[in-house]
Design a protein around this motif. Structure first.
Motif, PDB file in Angstrom:
ATOM      1  N   ALA A  79      32.001   6.316   2.581  1.00 47.51           N
ATOM      2  CA  ALA A  79      30.825   7.156   2.371  1.00 47.51           C
ATOM      3  C   ALA A  79      30.453   7.806   3.700  1.00 47.51           C
ATOM      4  CB  ALA A  79      29.663   6.323   1.844  1.00 47.51           C
ATOM      5  N   ILE A  80      30.232   9.113   3.649  1.00 43.41           N
ATOM      6  CA  ILE A  80      29.898   9.861   4.868  1.00 43.41           C
ATOM      7  C   ILE A  80      28.510  10.480   4.713  1.00 43.41           C
ATOM      8  CG2 ILE A  80      30.557  11.755   6.396  1.00 43.41           C
ATOM      9  CD1 ILE A  80      33.447  11.385   5.399  1.00 43.41           C
ATOM     10  N   SER A  81      27.698  10.321   5.742  1.00 40.54           N
ATOM     11  CA  SER A  81      26.355  10.901   5.760  1.00 40.54           C
ATOM     12  C   SER A  81      26.179  11.727   7.030  1.00 40.54           C
ATOM     13  CB  SER A  81      25.301   9.792   5.721  1.00 40.54           C
ATOM     14  OG  SER A  81      23.999  10.350   5.716  1.00 40.54           O
ATOM     15  N   GLU A  82      25.737  12.941   6.859  1.00 36.40           N
ATOM     16  CA  GLU A  82      25.479  13.809   8.010  1.00 36.40           C
ATOM     17  C   GLU A  82      24.158  13.454   8.676  1.00 36.40           C
ATOM     18  OE1 GLU A  82      24.660  18.515   8.703  1.00 36.40           O
ATOM     19  OE2 GLU A  82      26.374  17.986   7.465  1.00 36.40           O
ATOM     20  N   GLU A  83      23.227  12.968   7.863  1.00 35.90           N
ATOM     21  CA  GLU A  83      21.911  12.604   8.367  1.00 35.90           C
ATOM     22  C   GLU A  83      21.623  11.153   7.972  1.00 35.90           C
ATOM     23  OE1 GLU A  83      19.135  15.496   6.847  1.00 35.90           O
ATOM     24  OE2 GLU A  83      20.374  17.153   7.555  1.00 35.90           O
ATOM     25  N   PRO A  84      22.190  10.194   8.703  1.00 32.68           N
ATOM     26  CA  PRO A  84      22.023   8.794   8.321  1.00 32.68           C
ATOM     27  C   PRO A  84      20.562   8.354   8.365  1.00 32.68           C
ATOM     28  CG  PRO A  84      23.046   8.977  10.486  1.00 32.68           C
ATOM     29  CD  PRO A  84      22.932  10.369   9.943  1.00 32.68           C
ATOM     30  N   SER A  85      20.201   7.595   7.353  1.00 31.17           N
ATOM     31  CA  SER A  85      18.841   7.059   7.291  1.00 31.17           C
ATOM     32  C   SER A  85      18.837   5.866   6.347  1.00 31.17           C
ATOM     33  CB  SER A  85      17.861   8.124   6.791  1.00 31.17           C
ATOM     34  OG  SER A  85      18.035   8.348   5.406  1.00 31.17           O
ATOM     35  N   SER A  86      17.707   5.201   6.278  1.00 30.55           N
ATOM     36  CA  SER A  86      17.582   4.061   5.369  1.00 30.55           C
ATOM     37  C   SER A  86      17.687   4.499   3.910  1.00 30.55           C
ATOM     38  CB  SER A  86      16.269   3.325   5.612  1.00 30.55           C
ATOM     39  OG  SER A  86      15.176   4.197   5.391  1.00 30.55           O
ATOM     40  N   ALA A  87      17.512   5.787   3.642  1.00 27.11           N
ATOM     41  CA  ALA A  87      17.652   6.300   2.276  1.00 27.11           C
ATOM     42  C   ALA A  87      19.094   6.176   1.785  1.00 27.11           C
ATOM     43  CB  ALA A  87      17.190   7.755   2.201  1.00 27.11           C
ATOM     44  N   ASP A  88      20.058   6.030   2.702  1.00 29.77           N
ATOM     45  CA  ASP A  88      21.463   5.861   2.323  1.00 29.77           C
ATOM     46  C   ASP A  88      21.755   4.441   1.847  1.00 29.77           C
ATOM     47  OD1 ASP A  88      21.937   8.482   3.102  1.00 29.77           O
ATOM     48  OD2 ASP A  88      22.864   7.938   5.018  1.00 29.77           O
ATOM     49  N   ALA A  89      20.863   3.497   2.104  1.00 33.22           N
ATOM     50  CA  ALA A  89      21.107   2.081   1.813  1.00 33.22           C
ATOM     51  C   ALA A  89      21.522   1.809   0.368  1.00 33.22           C
ATOM     52  CB  ALA A  89      19.895   1.238   2.204  1.00 33.22           C
TER      53      ALA A  89
END
Length: 134
Positions: A79-89
């Motif tokens: 999984a790739i996130s450009e804007e990592p945050s706790s919302a990705d959890a």
């Protein structure tokens, strides 16, 4: 040959992977928006899947991960996130193989190689066990 499914709104991700990964070892397929993701995953049976931009489409990413895990048990999901945050959890907690943040570069290649090595080892162990049963 290791099949890699890439679902990314950024065509540069696929271009990057095709330049850096061996055609003899890896087959890269891209998710086609005109076909349902689960049908595509069922047809392609990927061993590694890359779900890009999870920060932009978390609900879709969760659905895709669930479908992949059901259709292709043992698939390595990156999984790739450009804007990592706790919302990705919630996406990560579904059991992805690796969570990566941009820029992807060499780290993505190392993760794919590690996933492929694990798959190769599993295949070899399965063959050894099958030989012992004969």
């Amino acid at each position: 040959m290791i099949r890699i499914l890439v679902d990314s709104p950024d065509p540069n991700t696929v271009v990057f992977l095709r330049k850096r990964l061996s055609d003899a070892r890896f087959k890269i397929v891209t998710a086609n928006e005109s076909q349902r993701f689960s049908e595509f995953a069922h047809r392609e049976q990927p061993q590694i899947a890359i779900i890009d931009r999870i920060h932009e489409r978390q609900e879709i990413a969760r659905q895709q991960i669930a479908a992949l895990q059901e259709i292709c048990p043992g698939v390595r999901i990156i999984a790739i996130s450009e804007e990592p945050s706790s919302a990705d959890a919630p996406v990560i907690e579904q059991g992805v193989f690796y969570y990566l943040t941009l820029p992807i570069g060499d780290e993505l290649i190392r993760v794919i190689e590690a996933g492929a090595a694990g798959l190769t080892q599993q295949t070899n162990e399965s063959l050894w066990r099958a030989g012992d049963e004969l």
